[in-house]
Design a protein around this motif. Structure first.
Motif, PDB file in Angstrom:
ATOM      1  N   HIS A  95       0.871  -1.173   0.000  1.00  0.00           N
ATOM      2  CA  HIS A  95       0.000   0.000   0.000  1.00  0.00           C
ATOM      3  C   HIS A  95       0.908   1.223   0.000  1.00  0.00           C
ATOM      4  O   HIS A  95       1.763   1.379   0.863  1.00  0.00           O
ATOM      5  N   TRP A  96       0.690   2.145  -0.971  1.00  0.00           N
ATOM      6  CA  TRP A  96       1.564   3.318  -1.055  1.00  0.00           C
ATOM      7  C   TRP A  96       0.813   4.462  -1.693  1.00  0.00           C
ATOM      8  O   TRP A  96       0.206   4.316  -2.755  1.00  0.00           O
ATOM      9  N   ASN A  97       0.844   5.610  -1.009  1.00  0.00           N
ATOM     10  CA  ASN A  97       0.169   6.794  -1.530  1.00  0.00           C
ATOM     11  C   ASN A  97       1.147   7.916  -1.853  1.00  0.00           C
ATOM     12  O   ASN A  97       0.743   9.086  -1.949  1.00  0.00           O
ATOM     13  N   VAL A  98       2.417   7.607  -2.008  1.00  0.00           N
ATOM     14  CA  VAL A  98       3.487   8.537  -2.345  1.00  0.00           C
ATOM     15  C   VAL A  98       3.898   9.385  -1.139  1.00  0.00           C
ATOM     16  O   VAL A  98       5.089   9.623  -0.905  1.00  0.00           O
ATOM     17  N   ILE A  99       2.925   9.817  -0.338  1.00  0.00           N
ATOM     18  CA  ILE A  99       3.221  10.690   0.795  1.00  0.00           C
ATOM     19  C   ILE A  99       3.819   9.897   1.952  1.00  0.00           C
ATOM     20  O   ILE A  99       4.865  10.255   2.500  1.00  0.00           O
ATOM     21  N   ASP A 100       3.158   8.811   2.342  1.00  0.00           N
ATOM     22  CA  ASP A 100       3.633   7.974   3.441  1.00  0.00           C
ATOM     23  C   ASP A 100       4.549   6.879   2.920  1.00  0.00           C
ATOM     24  O   ASP A 100       4.621   6.618   1.721  1.00  0.00           O
ATOM     25  N   SER A 101       5.224   6.228   3.848  1.00  0.00           N
ATOM     26  CA  SER A 101       6.103   5.113   3.476  1.00  0.00           C
ATOM     27  C   SER A 101       5.270   3.915   3.056  1.00  0.00           C
ATOM     28  O   SER A 101       4.163   3.703   3.584  1.00  0.00           O
ATOM     29  N   PRO A 102       5.765   3.118   2.108  1.00  0.00           N
ATOM     30  CA  PRO A 102       5.006   1.938   1.675  1.00  0.00           C
ATOM     31  C   PRO A 102       4.833   0.948   2.821  1.00  0.00           C
ATOM     32  O   PRO A 102       5.727   0.769   3.649  1.00  0.00           O
ATOM     33  N   SER A 103       3.681   0.320   2.890  1.00  0.00           N
ATOM     34  CA  SER A 103       3.402  -0.715   3.892  1.00  0.00           C
ATOM     35  C   SER A 103       3.071  -2.014   3.169  1.00  0.00           C
ATOM     36  O   SER A 103       2.287  -2.027   2.217  1.00  0.00           O
ATOM     37  N   PHE A 104       3.673  -3.094   3.623  1.00  0.00           N
ATOM     38  CA  PHE A 104       3.494  -4.382   2.961  1.00  0.00           C
ATOM     39  C   PHE A 104       2.051  -4.846   3.108  1.00  0.00           C
ATOM     40  O   PHE A 104       1.468  -4.835   4.188  1.00  0.00           O
ATOM     41  N   ALA A 105       1.456  -5.267   1.984  1.00  0.00           N
ATOM     42  CA  ALA A 105       0.057  -5.702   1.984  1.00  0.00           C
ATOM     43  C   ALA A 105      -0.114  -7.136   1.523  1.00  0.00           C
ATOM     44  O   ALA A 105      -1.223  -7.671   1.597  1.00  0.00           O
ATOM     45  N   GLY A 106       0.952  -7.754   1.043  1.00  0.00           N
ATOM     46  CA  GLY A 106       0.837  -9.111   0.542  1.00  0.00           C
ATOM     47  C   GLY A 106      -0.071  -9.185  -0.672  1.00  0.00           C
ATOM     48  O   GLY A 106       0.070  -8.415  -1.624  1.00  0.00           O
ATOM     49  N   THR A 107      -1.040 -10.085  -0.624  1.00  0.00           N
ATOM     50  CA  THR A 107      -1.972 -10.247  -1.750  1.00  0.00           C
ATOM     51  C   THR A 107      -3.279  -9.489  -1.533  1.00  0.00           C
ATOM     52  O   THR A 107      -4.259  -9.733  -2.241  1.00  0.00           O
ATOM     53  N   ALA A 108      -3.289  -8.572  -0.571  1.00  0.00           N
ATOM     54  CA  ALA A 108      -4.527  -7.840  -0.266  1.00  0.00           C
ATOM     55  C   ALA A 108      -5.014  -7.035  -1.460  1.00  0.00           C
ATOM     56  O   ALA A 108      -6.225  -6.953  -1.718  1.00  0.00           O
ATOM     57  N   ASN A 109      -4.088  -6.424  -2.201  1.00  0.00           N
ATOM     58  CA  ASN A 109      -4.491  -5.634  -3.368  1.00  0.00           C
ATOM     59  C   ASN A 109      -5.174  -6.495  -4.417  1.00  0.00           C
ATOM     60  O   ASN A 109      -6.133  -6.058  -5.073  1.00  0.00           O
ATOM     61  N   TYR A 110      -4.710  -7.726  -4.586  1.00  0.00           N
ATOM     62  CA  TYR A 110      -5.313  -8.623  -5.571  1.00  0.00           C
ATOM     63  C   TYR A 110      -6.682  -9.098  -5.096  1.00  0.00           C
ATOM     64  O   TYR A 110      -7.628  -9.190  -5.895  1.00  0.00           O
ATOM     65  N   ARG A 111      -6.798  -9.398  -3.799  1.00  0.00           N
ATOM     66  CA  ARG A 111      -8.098  -9.827  -3.282  1.00  0.00           C
ATOM     67  C   ARG A 111      -9.119  -8.698  -3.386  1.00  0.00           C
ATOM     68  O   ARG A 111     -10.274  -8.924  -3.763  1.00  0.00           O
ATOM     69  N   GLU A 112      -8.689  -7.486  -3.084  1.00  0.00           N
ATOM     70  CA  GLU A 112      -9.588  -6.343  -3.183  1.00  0.00           C
ATOM     71  C   GLU A 112      -9.986  -6.078  -4.628  1.00  0.00           C
ATOM     72  O   GLU A 112     -11.127  -5.690  -4.913  1.00  0.00           O
ATOM     73  N   MET A 113      -9.058  -6.317  -5.548  1.00  0.00           N
ATOM     74  CA  MET A 113      -9.336  -6.066  -6.957  1.00  0.00           C
ATOM     75  C   MET A 113     -10.455  -6.971  -7.460  1.00  0.00           C
ATOM     76  O   MET A 113     -11.322  -6.535  -8.237  1.00  0.00           O
ATOM     77  N   PHE A 114     -10.476  -8.220  -7.036  1.00  0.00           N
ATOM     78  CA  PHE A 114     -11.484  -9.160  -7.509  1.00  0.00           C
ATOM     79  C   PHE A 114     -12.837  -8.950  -6.848  1.00  0.00           C
ATOM     80  O   PHE A 114     -13.814  -9.601  -7.236  1.00  0.00           O
ATOM     81  N   THR A 115     -12.920  -8.081  -5.868  1.00  0.00           N
ATOM     82  CA  THR A 115     -14.198  -7.751  -5.244  1.00  0.00           C
ATOM     83  C   THR A 115     -14.646  -6.329  -5.571  1.00  0.00           C
ATOM     84  O   THR A 115     -15.705  -5.906  -5.108  1.00  0.00           O
ATOM     85  N   ASP A 116     -13.851  -5.607  -6.362  1.00  0.00           N
ATOM     86  CA  ASP A 116     -14.179  -4.235  -6.742  1.00  0.00           C
ATOM     87  C   ASP A 116     -15.005  -4.269  -8.026  1.00  0.00           C
ATOM     88  O   ASP A 116     -14.528  -4.693  -9.086  1.00  0.00           O
ATOM     89  N   SER A 117     -16.249  -3.822  -7.948  1.00  0.00           N
ATOM     90  CA  SER A 117     -17.139  -3.882  -9.108  1.00  0.00           C
ATOM     91  C   SER A 117     -16.628  -3.008 -10.255  1.00  0.00           C
ATOM     92  O   SER A 117     -16.790  -3.358 -11.437  1.00  0.00           O
ATOM     93  N   THR A 118     -15.995  -1.877  -9.928  1.00  0.00           N
ATOM     94  CA  THR A 118     -15.490  -0.992 -10.982  1.00  0.00           C
ATOM     95  C   THR A 118     -14.394  -1.674 -11.783  1.00  0.00           C
ATOM     96  O   THR A 118     -14.350  -1.568 -13.020  1.00  0.00           O
ATOM     97  N   VAL A 119     -13.495  -2.373 -11.107  1.00  0.00           N
ATOM     98  CA  VAL A 119     -12.414  -3.079 -11.789  1.00  0.00           C
ATOM     99  C   VAL A 119     -12.976  -4.193 -12.663  1.00  0.00           C
ATOM    100  O   VAL A 119     -12.572  -4.360 -13.830  1.00  0.00           O
ATOM    101  N   LEU A 120     -13.922  -4.950 -12.130  1.00  0.00           N
ATOM    102  CA  LEU A 120     -14.493  -6.057 -12.895  1.00  0.00           C
ATOM    103  C   LEU A 120     -15.233  -5.544 -14.128  1.00  0.00           C
ATOM    104  O   LEU A 120     -15.130  -6.112 -15.218  1.00  0.00           O
ATOM    105  N   VAL A 121     -15.985  -4.437 -13.962  1.00  0.00           N
ATOM    106  CA  VAL A 121     -16.688  -3.863 -15.103  1.00  0.00           C
ATOM    107  C   VAL A 121     -15.703  -3.344 -16.145  1.00  0.00           C
ATOM    108  O   VAL A 121     -15.929  -3.474 -17.362  1.00  0.00           O
TER     109      VAL A 121
END
Length: 315
Positions: free
Chosen positions: A62-88
């Motif tokens: 997880h990284w927003n440029v302002i703060d230091s990156p934080s390790f998220a593992g596969t959380a971004n991928y799991r969130e992506m498959f549940t995000d309706s905007t991404v799927l659409v």
């Protein structure tokens, strides 16, 4: 009777390979070749390999440029498959790819066959230049002009339709027609590349083959389906591979024409990547979507080459 020993003739020793040092001329040739290849290799590594590896690594944080990156593992991928905007967006991109590539190849092949027919050489050159010209223009600038042409109230397209009694079409404000407008604008700009590929492929087909087919009674559509298309299949493969890769990465046309709307009807994957990274500062999530798009492009390309073993015929 005494036994006599027969002595075998002494064996000839095997020649020993003597390593010879390359001459000064050979070393110079190798050095010159390395110098010529170095800019290309460095460019591929810096602008292709490093960004791909960096995207894969960044997708795990997880990284927003302002703060230091934080390790998220596969959380971004799991969130992506549940995000309706991404799927659409993936659904829209696949629909766009099928419509745009099919229409692009059909128009390009039809025009290439027409231009390759009987006409003066100067007129053939004019058509080639005219059809290729939109490809050298900026996609963003073309989309700005097309946005006015497809305007429902004062656009030229609806004005022309009105001349034949068709009511104004909400090209850019209706979910049913917005994708069609984006596809038409994209194809109008991109078909010139496929057109030139097909013209070159048609010129490489020996005339004797068409003459022999004509003697056997093959004319018109039958000749093109039975003779021209099989001989043109390698060019069709190249045009379809390049066309699909470009269509899966479409961005400028839907961003300028409809901004992904109405709703999410024309939102594409690259638009989601842009919005997540540069508008919402969610670079980890954007990288995860980019990695999935890269995997999709590689899978579709591999499938095309796999199917080409059956449908592509080389002379």
């Amino acid at each position: 009777m005494t036994d006599t020993q027969i002595q075998a003739p002494p064996s000839t020793p095997a020649p020993v390979a003597v390593a010879t040092r390359p001459s000064a001329r050979e070393r110079g040739t190798r050095l010159l070749a390395a110098l010529f290849l170095a800019p290309t290799i460095v460019g591929i590594v810096v602008f292709t390999v490093v960004p791909i590896v960096g995207s894969v690594v960044l997708s795990l944080f997880h990284w927003n440029v302002i703060d230091s990156p934080s390790f998220a593992g596969t959380a971004n991928y799991r969130e992506m498959f549940t995000d309706s905007t991404v799927l659409v967006s993936f659904r829209n991109t696949l629909v766009f790819m099928v419509l745009a590539v099919a229409l692009q190849l059909l128009i390009a092949l039809t025009l290439a066959l027409a231009v390759n027919g009987r006409m003066p050489a100067w007129l053939r050159s004019v058509f080639r230049s005219a059809f290729f010209f939109p490809l050298v223009l900026s996609a963003a600038s073309i989309s700005v002009v097309m946005k006015y042409l497809f305007n429902q109230d004062f656009g030229v397209v609806n004005w022309l339709l009105g001349l034949i009694g068709i009511a104004p079409v909400p090209w850019l404000t209706s979910e049913n027609s917005a994708m069609a407008a984006v596809v038409l604008v994209y194809v109008w700009q991109q078909f010139g590349f496929s057109f030139l590929l097909f013209v070159g492929g048609l010129n490489n087909i020996p005339k004797e083959i068409h003459e022999a087919a004509a003697l056997d009674g093959a004319t018109g559509l039958r000749k093109h389906l039975g003779v021209t298309l099989p001989l043109l299949s390698p060019t069709l493969l190249v045009a379809s591979v390049v066309g699909i890769i470009n269509a899966l990465q479409v961005f400028e046309q839907p961003y300028v024409l409809t901004n992904g709307g109405p709703g999410d009807s024309t939102r594409t994957v690259v638009m989601v990547i842009y919005e997540s990274a540069f508008e919402q500062l969610r670079f980890g999530e954007a990288s995860a979507v980019g990695v999935l798009l890269f995997v999709l492009i590689m899978a579709v390309t591999a499938l095309q080459f796999r199917l080409s073993r059956r449908f592509v015929h080389y002379q």
